[in-house]
Design an enzyme around this catalytic site. Structure first.
Site, mmCIF file in Angstrom:
data_model
loop_
_atom_site.group_PDB
_atom_site.id
_atom_site.type_symbol
_atom_site.label_atom_id
_atom_site.label_comp_id
_atom_site.label_asym_id
_atom_site.label_seq_id
_atom_site.Cartn_x
_atom_site.Cartn_y
_atom_site.Cartn_z
ATOM 1 N N TYR A 53 41.665 70.211 40.380
ATOM 2 C CA TYR A 53 41.636 70.199 38.915
ATOM 3 C C TYR A 53 42.128 68.861 38.361
ATOM 4 O O TYR A 53 41.508 68.263 37.478
ATOM 5 C CB TYR A 53 42.480 71.363 38.375
ATOM 6 C CG TYR A 53 42.646 71.324 36.880
ATOM 7 C CD1 TYR A 53 41.532 71.435 36.031
ATOM 8 C CD2 TYR A 53 43.900 71.164 36.296
ATOM 9 C CE1 TYR A 53 41.681 71.380 34.653
ATOM 10 C CE2 TYR A 53 44.047 71.107 34.925
ATOM 11 C CZ TYR A 53 42.938 71.214 34.105
ATOM 12 O OH TYR A 53 43.084 71.143 32.741
ATOM 13 N N SER A 82 49.276 68.561 24.846
ATOM 14 C CA SER A 82 48.022 69.326 24.857
ATOM 15 C C SER A 82 48.208 70.710 24.228
ATOM 16 O O SER A 82 49.264 71.336 24.386
ATOM 17 C CB SER A 82 47.549 69.490 26.304
ATOM 18 O OG SER A 82 46.500 70.444 26.381
ATOM 19 N N TYR A 140 42.780 71.589 20.484
ATOM 20 C CA TYR A 140 41.461 72.149 20.772
ATOM 21 C C TYR A 140 41.232 73.182 19.690
ATOM 22 O O TYR A 140 42.028 74.132 19.572
ATOM 23 C CB TYR A 140 41.445 72.822 22.155
ATOM 24 C CG TYR A 140 41.132 71.859 23.274
ATOM 25 C CD1 TYR A 140 40.027 71.036 23.216
ATOM 26 C CD2 TYR A 140 41.935 71.798 24.404
ATOM 27 C CE1 TYR A 140 39.731 70.148 24.250
ATOM 28 C CE2 TYR A 140 41.641 70.914 25.440
ATOM 29 C CZ TYR A 140 40.544 70.105 25.338
ATOM 30 O OH TYR A 140 40.246 69.234 26.348
ATOM 31 N N THR A 169 40.506 66.758 19.778
ATOM 32 C CA THR A 169 39.610 66.367 20.882
ATOM 33 C C THR A 169 38.187 66.779 20.522
ATOM 34 O O THR A 169 37.922 67.949 20.246
ATOM 35 C CB THR A 169 40.071 67.022 22.197
ATOM 36 O OG1 THR A 169 41.378 66.522 22.482
ATOM 37 C CG2 THR A 169 39.144 66.691 23.355
ATOM 38 N N ARG A 196 32.386 70.723 36.320
ATOM 39 C CA ARG A 196 33.342 70.227 37.331
ATOM 40 C C ARG A 196 33.093 71.004 38.623
ATOM 41 O O ARG A 196 33.550 72.144 38.791
ATOM 42 C CB ARG A 196 34.763 70.410 36.819
ATOM 43 C CG ARG A 196 34.935 69.685 35.480
ATOM 44 C CD ARG A 196 36.225 69.957 34.818
ATOM 45 N NE ARG A 196 36.252 69.370 33.486
ATOM 46 C CZ ARG A 196 37.285 69.414 32.671
ATOM 47 N NH1 ARG A 196 38.392 70.009 33.050
ATOM 48 N NH2 ARG A 196 37.223 68.874 31.480
ATOM 49 N N LYS A 199 39.794 62.127 19.260
ATOM 50 C CA LYS A 199 39.831 61.703 20.668
ATOM 51 C C LYS A 199 38.511 62.039 21.346
ATOM 52 O O LYS A 199 38.099 63.212 21.365
ATOM 53 C CB LYS A 199 40.977 62.421 21.390
ATOM 54 C CG LYS A 199 41.036 62.156 22.892
ATOM 55 C CD LYS A 199 42.277 62.756 23.507
ATOM 56 C CE LYS A 199 42.351 62.505 24.997
ATOM 57 N NZ LYS A 199 41.480 63.398 25.775
ATOM 58 N N HIS A 227 37.226 61.253 28.434
ATOM 59 C CA HIS A 227 37.959 62.407 28.948
ATOM 60 C C HIS A 227 38.211 62.279 30.456
ATOM 61 O O HIS A 227 38.155 63.253 31.205
ATOM 62 C CB HIS A 227 37.178 63.694 28.648
ATOM 63 C CG HIS A 227 38.021 64.924 28.463
ATOM 64 N ND1 HIS A 227 38.179 65.555 27.255
ATOM 65 C CD2 HIS A 227 38.742 65.653 29.331
ATOM 66 C CE1 HIS A 227 38.951 66.616 27.403
ATOM 67 N NE2 HIS A 227 39.316 66.702 28.658
HETATM 68 C C1 FMN Z 1 44.278 67.489 34.551
HETATM 69 C C2 FMN Z 1 43.825 66.971 33.220
HETATM 70 C C3 FMN Z 1 43.928 67.778 32.101
HETATM 71 C C4 FMN Z 1 43.504 67.300 30.862
HETATM 72 N N1 FMN Z 1 43.691 68.077 29.768
HETATM 73 C C5 FMN Z 1 43.353 67.603 28.541
HETATM 74 C C6 FMN Z 1 43.635 68.366 27.383
HETATM 75 O O1 FMN Z 1 44.225 69.427 27.444
HETATM 76 N N2 FMN Z 1 43.233 67.855 26.200
HETATM 77 C C7 FMN Z 1 42.576 66.639 26.089
HETATM 78 O O2 FMN Z 1 42.224 66.219 24.990
HETATM 79 N N3 FMN Z 1 42.340 65.892 27.187
HETATM 80 C C8 FMN Z 1 42.718 66.341 28.392
HETATM 81 N N4 FMN Z 1 42.513 65.557 29.491
HETATM 82 C C9 FMN Z 1 41.922 64.213 29.352
HETATM 83 C C10 FMN Z 1 43.026 63.143 29.131
HETATM 84 O O3 FMN Z 1 43.627 63.297 27.867
HETATM 85 C C11 FMN Z 1 42.488 61.727 29.204
HETATM 86 O O4 FMN Z 1 41.427 61.575 28.291
HETATM 87 C C12 FMN Z 1 41.999 61.298 30.607
HETATM 88 O O5 FMN Z 1 42.740 61.907 31.622
HETATM 89 C C13 FMN Z 1 42.109 59.779 30.725
HETATM 90 O O6 FMN Z 1 41.676 59.337 31.958
HETATM 91 P P1 FMN Z 1 42.662 58.985 33.190
HETATM 92 O O7 FMN Z 1 43.059 60.298 33.793
HETATM 93 O O8 FMN Z 1 41.802 58.144 34.070
HETATM 94 O O9 FMN Z 1 43.844 58.225 32.625
HETATM 95 C C14 FMN Z 1 42.933 66.009 30.741
HETATM 96 C C15 FMN Z 1 42.844 65.203 31.878
HETATM 97 C C16 FMN Z 1 43.283 65.655 33.100
HETATM 98 C C17 FMN Z 1 43.189 64.756 34.295
HETATM 99 C C1 LIG Z 2 37.130 72.608 27.341
HETATM 100 C C2 LIG Z 2 38.160 73.650 27.657
HETATM 101 C C3 LIG Z 2 38.935 73.453 28.903
HETATM 102 C C4 LIG Z 2 39.594 72.131 28.979
HETATM 103 C C5 LIG Z 2 40.839 72.207 29.791
HETATM 104 C C6 LIG Z 2 41.722 71.057 29.600
HETATM 105 C C7 LIG Z 2 41.045 69.753 29.710
HETATM 106 O O1 LIG Z 2 40.790 69.103 28.730
HETATM 107 C C8 LIG Z 2 40.665 69.221 31.000
HETATM 108 O O2 LIG Z 2 40.089 68.115 31.030
HETATM 109 O O3 LIG Z 2 40.876 69.883 32.012
#
Ligand code: FMN
Ligand SMILES: CCCCCCC(=O)C(=O)O
Length: 359
Positions: A32, A114, A137, A163, A172, A234, A257
């Site tokens: 994940y 988040s 979200y 977001t 994924r 975002k 993202h």
């Molecule tokens: C495990 C994981 C969970 C994430 N959850 C969210 C989230 O809850 N909300 C969101 O806007 N972006 C989420 N993201 C995206 C990050 O905010 C960010 O855009 C991204 O990780 C940036 O890339 P990097 O991991 O290469 O730094 C998530 C990313 C990862 C890796």
């Molecule tokens: C779009 C709903 C699930 C997203 C879960 C959190 C997230 O942003 C991620 O990249 O993982």
């Protein structure tokens, strides 16, 4: 490597964090954190894109004092580096988002919390000491979202980050093969208990089912009507959307993202220039693949006001809780200051396109 502070760079912290996570969590958790969408072209692109820009250093400049401090929506940061929102920090460390927030506060940085947090907004607010934004979200159930936004504002969040690149969850494939397993006692206070009839959905399918797929530019007015917090969008990747964000009075966060949504999407360094040009007086932030102080330098030279760390902060957290995140921020700060000095730059307002040469 035993302790996060033994690590010399973010790559070593990632290896330590992955090892710790593999020892403590279900293997799907590493999938994940690590994974991207589809063929992971955008994920790989993020890692490579910053290096496309070579640096043009200037010589014979007095660099005795280098100032890395930045101002983001009026808040002074010790360095132009914040923490991006990521879901479920409780998977990486028992103190979860509170440890991340405390490290950000201690470093004079900024954490984006988040919606999918494992700690309450109020607990994280206490640890963050005013250095936090809330990521939203938008749920189909607007009243749940309204309550979250208003609680975040009351608890002292400095901005609301909506977001906009995840109306549906990306494909994924690692998680399609091996669905994400969460510990049964993992709290998700902003999600609440499962509604009846959703028991057969995977966690990702369930999160997906809560989100409002009908969200459009028109809904920003509703959001701006329920809060006085500045709004940051975002997931912006084009000049066209940057211009719309500006028209709607929002600030802009350039992001794909972390390659987890649209595979094949452009990378941030490829589009920062056009977005900044369209953004006018709006602040522009960026994330994706940042692992070195030199990446931060490049992002600022391309016009971003600050960069945010996604996975890098999670690896730090998994490697050593608050101390691990603190070390992540410290390493990037030191690398940025050194690279600025070696480029003949002593303050962030000296960083511009003249510093860059495209390969
Ligand atoms: C495990 C994981 C969970 C994430 N959850 C969210 C989230 O809850 N909300 C969101 O806007 N972006 C989420 N993201 C995206 C990050 O905010 C960010 O855009 C991204 O990780 C940036 O890339 P990097 O991991 O290469 O730094 C998530 C990313 C990862 C890796
Ligand atoms: C779009 C709903 C699930 C997203 C879960 C959190 C997230 O942003 C991620 O990249 O993982």
């Amino acid at each position: 490597m035993e302790h996060p502070t033994d690590c010399l760079n973010l790559r070593e912290l990632e290896l330590l964090g992955r090892q710790r996570l593999a020892d403590s969590a279900h293997p799907s958790v590493v999938d994940y954190y690590l994974g991207g969408a589809g063929d992971e072209r955008t994920l790989r692109g993020n890692r490579e894109a910053w290096a496309e820009w070579r640096l043009r250093p200037r010589m014979l400049v007095d660099i005795t004092e280098v100032d890395t401090s930045a101002s983001v929506l009026g808040l002074t940061l010790s360095s132009p580096v914040g923490i991006a929102p990521s879901a479920m920090h409780g998977l990486a460390h028992p103190e979860g988002e509170c440890a991340t927030a405390a490290a950000a506060a201690e470093a004079g940085s900024l954490m984006t919390l988040s919606t999918l947090s494992t700690r309450t907004l109020e607990d994280v607010a206490a640890a963050a000491q005013g250095r936090w934004w809330f990521q939203l979200y938008l749920y189909r159930d607007r009243e749940v979202s309204r309550a979250l936004v208003q609680r975040a504002e009351a608890a002292g969040a400095r901005a609301l980050v909506l977001t906009v690149d995840a109306p549906l969850v990306g494909r994924r494939e690692a998680l399609l093969r091996r669905p994400l397993q969460l510990p049964p006692d993992l709290p998700l206070p902003n999600v609440g208990p499962r509604t009846p009839g959703t028991e057969s959905l995977t966690h990702m399918q369930y999160f997906d089912s809560l989100l409002d797929t009908a969200l459009t530019w028109r809904d920003l007015e509703w959001l701006q009507g329920i809060t006085r917090l500045p709004l940051v969008l975002k997931g912006i990747l084009t000049a066209e959307d940057a211009a719309l964000a500006r028209e709607h009075g929002a600030h802009i966060w350039v992001s794909n993202h972390g390659g987890r949504q649209l595979d094949g999407a452009v990378t941030a360094p490829e589009v920062l220039g056009e977005v900044v040009a369209a953004a006018g007086d709006r602040e522009v932030y960026v994330d994706g693949g940042v692992t070195r102080g030199g990446d931060v330098l490049r992002a600022l030279a391309l016009g971003a006001r600050a960069v945010f760390l996604g996975r890098a902060a999670l690896w730090g957290l998994a490697a050593g809780g608050q101390a691990g995140v603190a070390h992540t921020l410290k390493l990037l700060h030191e690398e940025l200051a050194l690279d600025m000095a070696l480029c003949g730059k002593t303050a962030l307002d000296q960083l511009g396109p003249d510093l860059l040469h495209r390969r």
